[in-house]
Scaffold this motif. Structure first.
Motif, PDB file in Angstrom:
ATOM      1  N   HIS A 170       2.930 -66.488  16.942  1.00 46.11           N
ATOM      2  CA  HIS A 170       1.541 -66.873  16.676  1.00 46.11           C
ATOM      3  C   HIS A 170       1.369 -68.387  16.822  1.00 46.11           C
ATOM      4  N   LEU A 171       2.244 -69.150  16.208  1.00 39.21           N
ATOM      5  CA  LEU A 171       2.119 -70.600  16.238  1.00 39.21           C
ATOM      6  C   LEU A 171       2.494 -71.193  17.594  1.00 39.21           C
ATOM      7  N   ARG A 172       3.269 -70.461  18.374  1.00 39.31           N
ATOM      8  CA  ARG A 172       3.558 -70.922  19.734  1.00 39.31           C
ATOM      9  C   ARG A 172       2.412 -70.617  20.693  1.00 39.31           C
ATOM     10  N   GLY A 173       1.410 -69.891  20.210  1.00 46.66           N
ATOM     11  CA  GLY A 173       0.295 -69.518  21.071  1.00 46.66           C
ATOM     12  C   GLY A 173       0.547 -68.257  21.860  1.00 46.66           C
ATOM     13  N   GLU A 174       1.637 -67.546  21.578  1.00 45.82           N
ATOM     14  CA  GLU A 174       1.952 -66.295  22.270  1.00 45.82           C
ATOM     15  C   GLU A 174       1.272 -65.152  21.503  1.00 45.82           C
ATOM     16  N   LEU A 175      -0.047 -65.075  21.625  1.00 44.33           N
ATOM     17  CA  LEU A 175      -0.828 -64.192  20.765  1.00 44.33           C
ATOM     18  C   LEU A 175      -0.563 -62.718  21.046  1.00 44.33           C
ATOM     19  N   ARG A 176      -0.323 -62.346  22.310  1.00 44.30           N
ATOM     20  CA  ARG A 176      -0.048 -60.950  22.603  1.00 44.30           C
ATOM     21  C   ARG A 176       1.242 -60.501  21.910  1.00 44.30           C
ATOM     22  N   THR A 177       2.252 -61.372  21.963  1.00 43.37           N
ATOM     23  CA  THR A 177       3.515 -61.055  21.284  1.00 43.37           C
ATOM     24  C   THR A 177       3.310 -60.986  19.777  1.00 43.37           C
ATOM     25  N   ALA A 178       2.514 -61.921  19.247  1.00 46.25           N
ATOM     26  CA  ALA A 178       2.240 -61.932  17.807  1.00 46.25           C
ATOM     27  C   ALA A 178       1.513 -60.653  17.394  1.00 46.25           C
ATOM     28  N   ARG A 212       4.665 -54.157  12.247  1.00 42.64           N
ATOM     29  CA  ARG A 212       4.858 -54.257  10.801  1.00 42.64           C
ATOM     30  C   ARG A 212       3.831 -53.432  10.041  1.00 42.64           C
ATOM     31  N   VAL A 213       2.580 -53.421  10.511  1.00 41.47           N
ATOM     32  CA  VAL A 213       1.551 -52.618   9.855  1.00 41.47           C
ATOM     33  C   VAL A 213       1.893 -51.133   9.956  1.00 41.47           C
ATOM     34  N   ARG A 214       2.399 -50.713  11.121  1.00 41.44           N
ATOM     35  CA  ARG A 214       2.765 -49.298  11.282  1.00 41.44           C
ATOM     36  C   ARG A 214       3.934 -48.934  10.359  1.00 41.44           C
ATOM     37  N   ALA A 215       4.880 -49.846  10.223  1.00 40.54           N
ATOM     38  CA  ALA A 215       6.053 -49.575   9.381  1.00 40.54           C
ATOM     39  C   ALA A 215       5.716 -49.650   7.897  1.00 40.54           C
ATOM     40  N   ALA A 216       4.789 -50.546   7.541  1.00 37.90           N
ATOM     41  CA  ALA A 216       4.429 -50.742   6.132  1.00 37.90           C
ATOM     42  C   ALA A 216       2.915 -50.963   6.049  1.00 37.90           C
ATOM     43  N   PRO A 217       2.131 -49.893   5.943  1.00 33.25           N
ATOM     44  CA  PRO A 217       0.673 -50.015   5.956  1.00 33.25           C
ATOM     45  C   PRO A 217       0.104 -50.898   4.849  1.00 33.25           C
ATOM     46  N   HIS A 218       0.893 -51.167   3.811  1.00 31.18           N
ATOM     47  CA  HIS A 218       0.412 -52.013   2.714  1.00 31.18           C
ATOM     48  C   HIS A 218       0.807 -53.482   2.892  1.00 31.18           C
ATOM     49  N   ASP A 219       1.363 -53.846   4.009  1.00 32.56           N
ATOM     50  CA  ASP A 219       1.819 -55.219   4.260  1.00 32.56           C
ATOM     51  C   ASP A 219       0.606 -56.129   4.464  1.00 32.56           C
ATOM     52  N   VAL A 220       0.197 -56.791   3.389  1.00 32.13           N
ATOM     53  CA  VAL A 220      -1.005 -57.632   3.427  1.00 32.13           C
ATOM     54  C   VAL A 220      -0.833 -58.773   4.418  1.00 32.13           C
ATOM     55  N   ALA A 221       0.334 -59.413   4.411  1.00 38.23           N
ATOM     56  CA  ALA A 221       0.555 -60.556   5.304  1.00 38.23           C
ATOM     57  C   ALA A 221       0.463 -60.137   6.769  1.00 38.23           C
ATOM     58  N   ALA A 222       0.937 -58.922   7.087  1.00 40.14           N
ATOM     59  CA  ALA A 222       0.861 -58.453   8.474  1.00 40.14           C
ATOM     60  C   ALA A 222      -0.578 -58.193   8.885  1.00 40.14           C
ATOM     61  N   TRP A 223      -1.363 -57.599   8.010  1.00 41.86           N
ATOM     62  CA  TRP A 223      -2.778 -57.379   8.311  1.00 41.86           C
ATOM     63  C   TRP A 223      -3.502 -58.716   8.498  1.00 41.86           C
ATOM     64  N   ALA A 224      -3.227 -59.677   7.631  1.00 43.93           N
ATOM     65  CA  ALA A 224      -3.887 -60.983   7.740  1.00 43.93           C
ATOM     66  C   ALA A 224      -3.487 -61.684   9.030  1.00 43.93           C
ATOM     67  N   GLY A 225      -2.201 -61.651   9.356  1.00 41.13           N
ATOM     68  CA  GLY A 225      -1.755 -62.263  10.604  1.00 41.13           C
ATOM     69  C   GLY A 225      -2.390 -61.604  11.803  1.00 41.13           C
ATOM     70  N   LEU A 226      -2.506 -60.269  11.770  1.00 43.05           N
ATOM     71  CA  LEU A 226      -3.141 -59.537  12.870  1.00 43.05           C
ATOM     72  C   LEU A 226      -4.597 -59.955  13.022  1.00 43.05           C
ATOM     73  N   LEU A 273      -5.959 -62.811  12.386  1.00 44.00           N
ATOM     74  CA  LEU A 273      -6.069 -64.140  13.005  1.00 44.00           C
ATOM     75  C   LEU A 273      -5.614 -64.119  14.454  1.00 44.00           C
ATOM     76  N   ALA A 274      -4.527 -63.412  14.748  1.00 42.79           N
ATOM     77  CA  ALA A 274      -4.014 -63.393  16.116  1.00 42.79           C
ATOM     78  C   ALA A 274      -4.975 -62.673  17.062  1.00 42.79           C
ATOM     79  N   LEU A 275      -5.600 -61.620  16.576  1.00 41.28           N
ATOM     80  CA  LEU A 275      -6.566 -60.894  17.404  1.00 41.28           C
ATOM     81  C   LEU A 275      -7.882 -61.645  17.541  1.00 41.28           C
ATOM     82  N   ALA A 286     -10.946 -53.100  17.304  1.00 38.11           N
ATOM     83  CA  ALA A 286     -11.839 -53.274  18.446  1.00 38.11           C
ATOM     84  C   ALA A 286     -13.042 -52.340  18.340  1.00 38.11           C
ATOM     85  N   TRP A 287     -12.814 -51.141  17.833  1.00 36.89           N
ATOM     86  CA  TRP A 287     -13.899 -50.172  17.633  1.00 36.89           C
ATOM     87  C   TRP A 287     -14.910 -50.707  16.625  1.00 36.89           C
ATOM     88  N   PHE A 288     -14.432 -51.224  15.499  1.00 37.50           N
ATOM     89  CA  PHE A 288     -15.331 -51.830  14.516  1.00 37.50           C
ATOM     90  C   PHE A 288     -16.019 -53.070  15.101  1.00 37.50           C
TER      91      PHE A 288
END
Length: 537
Positions: A463-471, A478-492, A494-496, A530-532
């Motif tokens: 994310h910080l390197r600007g590689e947003l697709r990779t981020a 991480r969201v798929r593995a742990a749906p309650h991962d707040v940090a992963a949702w927040a990072g997603l 911003l990256a999206l 994207a749907w929302f």
């Protein structure tokens, strides 16, 4: 009035006051001391610890204690107040006083630690022209008071004179604590930093310096291991508790910030700024937890003073690295801006409350808070956005019917329904701290240190390197593995750059869970966002 209320309530329960049931004796002593030396008694009653004690004692005698402190011991501190007034006025007396953590403490007089093990109880205090003694369990001890330390600093014709309170049982605005004297080297460091901070304030912040000279009465040193930058209390006007500071600038900023809370507390005693309740439902960008409306008013007033503090350093000889000053100025200004936007939408502000918020807006607008570099600007934007998204994910519960409608529309391959149902704020657990936020801050303040960070794998670094697709791919995994991962949702979010994930992340997350619950398979969070977004956009 509050002291009278305490006496009336306590007088109705003498059987619960133990050795301190004779309130009339203590009241008579206090009244006589005031007749002899009114200013001395005013000093005692205005001592910060007395205000804290009185608030707690009122709760005790009205049946809503703050903690497990014994009622008789807490109520008994009224006798210590009366004894202090007697000592200050030179009045002879005999009165029972509480022993707390092995010491008898009289506000503005000092603490006397008893020579034998006696952690909690009571002592008979005798004051006469020959001196003061304490009688405990048949043993008599000369009262040798350890006075509070005092520091007086003068610079550019302005003087600050404060007590450094490491003795009073109520000094930290909580339940009774034992005396905890500063070591000589610690005391020297506090004196040094206070003197340096006062010199800085009188030079670059003459307005706040004048306020502090008039309003600051006591500093309470906190343990360096405590995660508290600084604190104050409505019950203890003029007192600031703070942890050790690394520099005079940090010390000065803490003093300026906390005094504003004392000013707002005094204002709220005189006027009504809002008609809201104490429900913690408001977003304060400087806090991880929801705050009541009054807390938001406190915050904007205190933090706009911090913005002004750092703005005053622009263009002046640097006292801290320019990068740090620019980041703090920009970050605090953005936080106040967001909080003011929240206040403007409140229907609970009175006319005076709206004027109050408008005045803060004017002060904020007068400060050029533009970050000095693109890196700092990006950090400020990223941190405030990530914090807001995280806060919503932790504390906002979306309307269940609205979520069900969205889940049904997704499964029916229809467009996302327009979301007009407000969520419900339910204070949750956990902090807003995340690896992404820590890295954003580190890169802004210490680029060299950021460059030395090892193990740079993971979506945050991409994310910080600007590689947003990779981020995005990393956060999604991480969201798929742990749906309650707040940090992963927040990072997603911003990256999206997803409007729906940034504005209402709790809705997207709840819909994702709802689809998974109905079908047994979670949808792609990227496709769902994207749907929302098509409806939000």
């Amino acid at each position: 009035m509050r002291l009278r209320a305490f006496l009336e309530a306590a007088s109705a329960i003498p059987e619960r006051l133990g050795p301190f049931a004779d309130l009339n004796r203590a009241w008579t002593l206090l009244a006589e001391a005031e007749r002899i030396a009114p200013r001395a008694v005013e000093d005692v009653l205005m001592h910060h610890s007395v205000g804290v004690w009185l608030g707690r004692a009122l709760r005790q005698v009205t049946g809503t204690p703050a903690d497990t402190t014994p009622l008789w011991s807490e109520a008994g501190w009224f006798h210590a107040v009366a004894a202090a007034a007697a000592v200050r006025s030179g009045l002879a007396c005999v009165v029972e006083v509480p022993v707390v953590h092995g010491a008898v403490t009289l506000p503005t007089v000092g603490a006397c630690r008893l020579p034998h093990r006696f952690p909690v109880g009571h002592a008979t205090f005798r004051n006469s022209s020959a001196g003061a003694v304490l009688e405990v369990a048949g043993r008599t001890t000369t009262a040798r008071w350890e006075p509070a330390k005092r520091q007086r600093s003068t610079s550019r014709g302005r003087t600050i004179d404060v007590v450094l309170d490491d003795l009073s049982p109520y000094r930290e605005f909580t339940g009774p604590l034992p005396p905890d004297r500063l070591e000589p080297d610690e005391w020297d460091e506090w004196r040094k930093l206070l003197g340096e901070a006062w010199d800085l304030l009188t030079e670059r912040h003459p307005g706040p310096a004048e306020e502090l000279s008039a309003g600051l009465a006591a500093l309470v040193p906190l343990d360096a291991r405590r995660d508290v930058f600084a604190a104050s209390s409505a019950a203890a006007f003029g007192a600031i508790a703070l942890s050790p500071k690394r520099s005079a600038v940090e010390f000065g900023e803490a003093l300026v910030h906390e005094l504003q809370h004392s000013k707002v507390n005094a204002l709220l005693e005189l006027v009504e700024l809002h008609t809201g309740d104490d429900a913690p439902v408001h977003y304060a960008p400087w806090r991880d937890d929801p705050r009541p409306l009054e807390g938001l008013l406190h915050g904007v007033y205190a933090f706009v003073s911090v913005v002004e503090f750092w703005h005053a350093h622009r263009g002046a000889p640097p006292v801290v690295p320019a990068r740090h000053a620019g980041f703090t100025l920009g970050h605090r200004a953005r936080q106040v801006e967001l909080a003011l936007a929240g206040l403007r939408g409140s229907t609970a502000l009175t006319d005076l409350g709206r004027e109050f918020a408008a005045a803060v807006s004017v002060r904020l607008a007068a400060c050029d808070s533009t970050p000095g570099t693109p890196e700092v600007a990006a950090a400020v934007e990223g941190l405030t956005a990530e914090h807001a998204v995280t806060w919503r994910l932790r504390h906002v519960r979306p309307d269940p019917e609205g979520v069900e409608d969205a889940v049904t529309a997704w499964l029916d391959r229809r467009g996302a329904p327009a979301w007009r149902r407000p969520g419900r704020v339910v204070p949750g657990k956990g902090s807003g701290r995340s690896l992404l936020a820590a890295l954003l801050r580190l890169r802004a303040l210490d680029p060299d240190g950021f460059g030395r960070v090892e193990h740079r794998a993971g979506p945050e670094f991409a994310h910080l390197r600007g590689e947003l697709r990779t981020a995005v791919d990393g956060y999604t995994a991480r969201v798929r593995a742990a749906p309650h991962d707040v940090a992963a949702w927040a990072g997603l979010a911003l990256a999206l750059g997803s409007p729906s994930l940034r504005r209402s992340p709790e809705v997207v997350r709840a819909a994702c869970r709802g689809v998974a619950a109905r079908t047994g398979a979670a949808p792609s969070p990227v496709e769902l966002a994207a749907w929302f977004d098509r409806t939000v956009g």
